[in-house]
Design an enzyme around this catalytic site. Structure first.
Site, PDB file in Angstrom:
ATOM      1  N   GLU A  94       9.238   1.167  11.329  1.00 40.81           N
ATOM      2  CA  GLU A  94      10.709   2.210  10.973  1.00 40.81           C
ATOM      3  C   GLU A  94       9.665   3.862  10.652  1.00 40.81           C
ATOM      4  OE1 GLU A  94      13.790  -0.516  10.399  1.00 40.81           O
ATOM      5  OE2 GLU A  94      13.740   2.477  10.414  1.00 40.81           O
ATOM      6  N   CYS A 107      13.876   9.945   6.770  1.00 36.67           N
ATOM      7  CA  CYS A 107      13.722   9.753   7.946  1.00 36.67           C
ATOM      8  C   CYS A 107      14.594  10.665   9.308  1.00 36.67           C
ATOM      9  CB  CYS A 107      13.190   8.414   8.564  1.00 36.67           C
ATOM     10  SG  CYS A 107      14.246   7.457   7.762  1.00 36.67           S
ATOM     11  N   LYS A 165       1.299  -0.919   0.138  1.00 36.03           N
ATOM     12  CA  LYS A 165       0.054  -0.123  -0.006  1.00 36.03           C
ATOM     13  C   LYS A 165       0.912   0.977  -0.076  1.00 36.03           C
ATOM     14  CE  LYS A 165      -1.960   2.744   2.427  1.00 36.03           C
ATOM     15  NZ  LYS A 165      -1.751   4.873   1.350  1.00 36.03           N
ATOM     16  N   SER A 217       5.034   7.270   9.534  1.00 35.23           N
ATOM     17  CA  SER A 217       5.264   8.380  10.802  1.00 35.23           C
ATOM     18  C   SER A 217       5.276   7.723  12.322  1.00 35.23           C
ATOM     19  CB  SER A 217       4.095  10.012  10.347  1.00 35.23           C
ATOM     20  OG  SER A 217       3.283   9.247  10.156  1.00 35.23           O
ATOM     21  N   THR A 218       5.554   8.125  12.430  1.00 32.73           N
ATOM     22  CA  THR A 218       5.602   7.486  14.450  1.00 32.73           C
ATOM     23  C   THR A 218       3.859   7.303  14.672  1.00 32.73           C
ATOM     24  OG1 THR A 218       7.391   8.143  15.603  1.00 32.73           O
ATOM     25  CG2 THR A 218       5.607   7.147  17.111  1.00 32.73           C
ATOM     26  N   GLU A 247       9.777  15.979  14.704  1.00 37.75           N
ATOM     27  CA  GLU A 247      10.116  15.945  13.841  1.00 37.75           C
ATOM     28  C   GLU A 247       9.348  17.042  12.340  1.00 37.75           C
ATOM     29  OE1 GLU A 247       8.680  12.174  11.577  1.00 37.75           O
ATOM     30  OE2 GLU A 247      11.265  11.965  10.699  1.00 37.75           O
ATOM     31  N   GLY A 294       2.479   4.825  13.022  1.00 33.77           N
ATOM     32  CA  GLY A 294       2.368   3.440  13.722  1.00 33.77           C
ATOM     33  C   GLY A 294       1.942   3.220  14.750  1.00 33.77           C
TER      34      GLY A 294
HETATM   35  P1  NAD Z   1       2.685   8.517   7.339  1.00 33.92           P
HETATM   36  O1  NAD Z   1       2.768   7.842   8.154  1.00 33.92           O
HETATM   37  O2  NAD Z   1       1.860   9.575   7.244  1.00 33.92           O
HETATM   38  O3  NAD Z   1       2.281   7.836   5.536  1.00 33.92           O
HETATM   39  C1  NAD Z   1       2.546   6.707   5.750  1.00 33.92           C
HETATM   40  C2  NAD Z   1       2.175   5.709   4.252  1.00 33.92           C
HETATM   41  O4  NAD Z   1       1.145   5.047   5.785  1.00 33.92           O
HETATM   42  C3  NAD Z   1       1.008   5.696   3.637  1.00 33.92           C
HETATM   43  O5  NAD Z   1       1.216   4.989   2.569  1.00 33.92           O
HETATM   44  C4  NAD Z   1       0.106   5.661   3.867  1.00 33.92           C
HETATM   45  O6  NAD Z   1      -1.352   6.195   3.555  1.00 33.92           O
HETATM   46  C5  NAD Z   1      -0.440   4.808   5.310  1.00 33.92           C
HETATM   47  N1  NAD Z   1      -0.924   5.273   6.605  1.00 33.92           N
HETATM   48  C6  NAD Z   1      -2.332   6.341   6.739  1.00 33.92           C
HETATM   49  N2  NAD Z   1      -1.985   6.285   8.049  1.00 33.92           N
HETATM   50  C7  NAD Z   1      -2.906   5.218   8.322  1.00 33.92           C
HETATM   51  C8  NAD Z   1      -3.377   3.753   9.026  1.00 33.92           C
HETATM   52  N3  NAD Z   1      -4.219   4.909   9.959  1.00 33.92           N
HETATM   53  N4  NAD Z   1      -3.459   2.260   8.860  1.00 33.92           N
HETATM   54  C9  NAD Z   1      -2.320   2.249   8.147  1.00 33.92           C
HETATM   55  N5  NAD Z   1      -1.672   3.050   7.162  1.00 33.92           N
HETATM   56  C10 NAD Z   1      -1.736   4.167   6.714  1.00 33.92           C
HETATM   57  O7  NAD Z   1       4.131   8.598   7.209  1.00 33.92           O
HETATM   58  P2  NAD Z   1       4.660   9.943   5.766  1.00 33.92           P
HETATM   59  O8  NAD Z   1       3.856  11.563   5.890  1.00 33.92           O
HETATM   60  O9  NAD Z   1       4.140   9.266   3.950  1.00 33.92           O
HETATM   61  O10 NAD Z   1       5.610   9.447   5.750  1.00 33.92           O
HETATM   62  C11 NAD Z   1       6.577  10.873   6.633  1.00 33.92           C
HETATM   63  C12 NAD Z   1       6.711  10.125   7.513  1.00 33.92           C
HETATM   64  O11 NAD Z   1       7.811   8.679   7.269  1.00 33.92           O
HETATM   65  C13 NAD Z   1       8.194  10.568   8.711  1.00 33.92           C
HETATM   66  O12 NAD Z   1       7.742  10.723  10.146  1.00 33.92           O
HETATM   67  C14 NAD Z   1       9.159   9.727   8.237  1.00 33.92           C
HETATM   68  O13 NAD Z   1      10.045   9.619   8.718  1.00 33.92           O
HETATM   69  C15 NAD Z   1       8.935   8.290   7.803  1.00 33.92           C
HETATM   70  N6  NAD Z   1       9.808   8.045   7.744  1.00 33.92           N
HETATM   71  C16 NAD Z   1      10.484   6.583   8.345  1.00 33.92           C
HETATM   72  C17 NAD Z   1      11.481   5.685   7.356  1.00 33.92           C
HETATM   73  C18 NAD Z   1      12.611   4.960   8.806  1.00 33.92           C
HETATM   74  O14 NAD Z   1      12.943   4.179   7.474  1.00 33.92           O
HETATM   75  N7  NAD Z   1      12.474   5.210   9.626  1.00 33.92           N
HETATM   76  C19 NAD Z   1      11.484   6.117   6.128  1.00 33.92           C
HETATM   77  C20 NAD Z   1      10.965   7.306   5.267  1.00 33.92           C
HETATM   78  C21 NAD Z   1       9.903   7.480   5.909  1.00 33.92           C
END
Ligand code: NAD
Length: 499
Positions: free
Chosen positions: A269, A303, A194, A248-249, A403, A252
């Site tokens: 992650e 990240c 996804k 994002s956390t 962040e 997560g």
């Molecule tokens: P996000 O958490 O908003 O979205 C990530 C993914 O999760 C997307 O595909 C989104 O559609 C999905 N999602 C959103 N809500 C959901 C839910 N309730 N249930 C299941 N899936 C859901 O993150 P983003 O804005 O796309 O990316 C930025 C974040 O990702 C930052 O916090 C960054 O630090 C983190 N990140 C971490 C790493 C790592 O390796 N630690 C790498 C890249 C990005």
């Protein structure tokens, strides 16, 4: 700032892919329209124009993909030998090599990373595929002694866990997806991916290419859609065995809750607020560009970005002066512009969120030394922000704790190494971090003292799949890279055999 795109030629294959009316989820080896018939628009962040329409997947679309993935898991795919899976990964590496230019054009237009940056990411992708092909032939259990009376042989076997739900963010989907796909193909699992609603196109195109390369139908499926719909449906699906999530956390946390339905294993992650520590004996010729690009690369949408730059007080003025001078060389531009080092931020809401920190930082008493504004002129319709530096930041300010995920660097002065370690650890996150010092003992003291998943010494941002990369605290758990990565895709079976 440059927008000279005259020399840019979009490949026919990228052009015809982008010209599709709707990009459907890729399920069981083909494009399948979503049940609701609804679509989401995806926008080119360099121009603000609509780039494509993707299916707005929901629960039933996820279910269809999970059924296909489960069928494939138990089907012919389950009989493939490790050699066959290894050969498949090698073939994929050749095909990705051939199709890379097409894929990076799609990626650049969809998520805004400059083609210059994406071109340089090819070697990393090839390494990742090479790493996972070796893992296919490297899955092993143990022969164990036992104290059971009689002639009993005991051993452990490793077996693929089944269907992996892969939830991917927008900041680098083309390369990032292979942390999941590589392990899935090496282990014999199957997956439903996804991707982010803001950057799904390179993931959809890759799934098609992989299928052409010989990945059996149902082994790699992609369902597009919003996180709250498709993402949540995947995380809470009772027939998905594990979730590999990067994001994002906050998301997560939702995924952890959703996973309780069938006690899914999780690889998480998450976010970061990494400390990049520049000691007074650092080689500033390296530390200045290293610390700058440790934040600004990918327009800060990384990240492990070292957004808290801790600088020893005696060199703060010198460091700051050199940093601002170095920033004069940074070119912000359209993602297809060969002269651009940095592209736009992914979307208008994300730009608004990042820009809000300019005011937050000022109100908290930090000194805005550079940037903070949205870029206009030729770039005015895109989501471009000037690389931004705050000086005199203290660790209790929001710009040092939250962040931001944009091109915003904060300079935090410190007096001695113990204080730097203390500041670095005073964070909810523990993802990346670095120390710049020519003294080995100072560097090692910081490496040992900072509570984080990854540390760089006199460099920033190297990732090698053989070595790995991971987080601790609110940055997540479940190793990425090195042999431990595969453990997320395998389970252990204990075998007792009466001879
Ligand atoms: P996000 O958490 O908003 O979205 C990530 C993914 O999760 C997307 O595909 C989104 O559609 C999905 N999602 C959103 N809500 C959901 C839910 N309730 N249930 C299941 N899936 C859901 O993150 P983003 O804005 O796309 O990316 C930025 C974040 O990702 C930052 O916090 C960054 O630090 C983190 N990140 C971490 C790493 C790592 O390796 N630690 C790498 C890249 C990005």
């Amino acid at each position: 700032m440059s927008t000279d795109l005259q020399n840019f030629v979009l490949l026919d294959s990228a052009q015809s892919f982008l010209a599709r009316e709707v990009h459907h989820p890729f399920v069981d080896g083909r494009g399948v329209p979503v049940d609701s018939g609804e679509t989401l628009t995806t926008v080119n962040p360099s121009t603000g124009e609509v780039l494509a329409r993707i299916g707005a997947g929901g629960e039933s679309d996820i279910d269809r993909a999970v059924v296909a993935a489960r069928r494939a898991f138990h089907g012919q795919w389950s009989t493939w030998s490790p050699y066959e899976r290894q050969a498949l990964l090698t073939r994929i590496a050749h095909i990705m090599d051939d199709r890379f230019d097409e894929l990076i054009q799609i990626e650049a237009l969809d998520m805004g990373a400059p083609v210059t940056r994406l071109r340089n990411s090819k070697a990393a992708l090839m390494k990742m595929l090479s790493f996972f092909s070796t893992q296919a032939g490297n899955i092993s259990g143990e022969t164990l002694m036992n104290g059971i009376p009689g002639d009993i042989a005991t051993m452990t076997l490793k077996a693929p866990v089944g269907v992996i739900g892969g939830i991917i963010p927008w900041n680098g989907p083309l390369g990032g997806q292979f942390w999941i796909i590589g392990a899935v193909l090496a282990s014999g699992c199957t997956t439903v991916l996804k991707p982010s609603e803001d950057a799904s196109l390179s993931v959809l195109r890759t799934a098609e290419i992989l299928h052409e390369a010989g990945v059996p139908a149902g082994v790699v499926n992609v369902v597009t859609g919003l996180g709250k719909d498709a993402g949540n449906a995947l995380a809470s699906h009772p027939d998905v065995d594990r979730i590999a999530f990067t994001g994002s956390t906050q998301t997560g946390r939702s995924i952890i809750k959703a996973s309780t339905v069938n006690i899914k294993g999780l690889q998480l992650e998450l976010g970061g607020k990494s400390a990049d520590i520049v000691c007074s004996d650092a080689d500033l010729d390296k530390a200045v560009p290293g610390a700058a690009m440790g934040v600004f690369a990918n327009s800060g949408q990384i990240c492990f970005a070292g957004t808290r730059v801790l600088v020893q007080r005696s060199i703060v003025d010198q460091f700051t002066e050199r940093l601002l001078k170095y920033m004069d060389e940074i070119r912000v531009g359209h993602s297809l512009d060969d002269a651009a080092t940095l592209g736009p931020i992914i979307s208008q809401p994300q730009l608004d969120k990042v820009m809000a920190y300019t005011d937050i930082g000022r109100e908290e008493g930090a000194e805005l030394l550079r940037g903070g504004e949205r870029l206009g002129g030729d770039l005015g319709s895109g989501y471009f922000m000037a690389p931004t530096v705050f000086g005199g930041v203290s660790n209790d300010m929001r710009i040092a704790r939250e962040e931001i995920f944009g091109p915003v660097l904060s300079i935090l002065p410190f007096d001695d190494v113990d204080e730097a370690i203390h500041i670095a650890n005073d964070s909810d996150y523990g993802l990346g971090g670095a120390v710049w010092s020519q003294g080995l003992s100072t560097a090692m003291r910081v490496v040992r003292g900072v509570h984080t998943g990854t540390m760089w010494v006199n460099c920033y941002g190297y990732i090698d799949p053989m070595v790995g990369f991971g987080g601790t605290k609110l940055s997540g758990y479940g190793a990425k890279g090195n042999a431990a990565h595969m453990d997320n895709y395998l389970y252990t079976k204990c075998v007792y055999m009466e001879l």
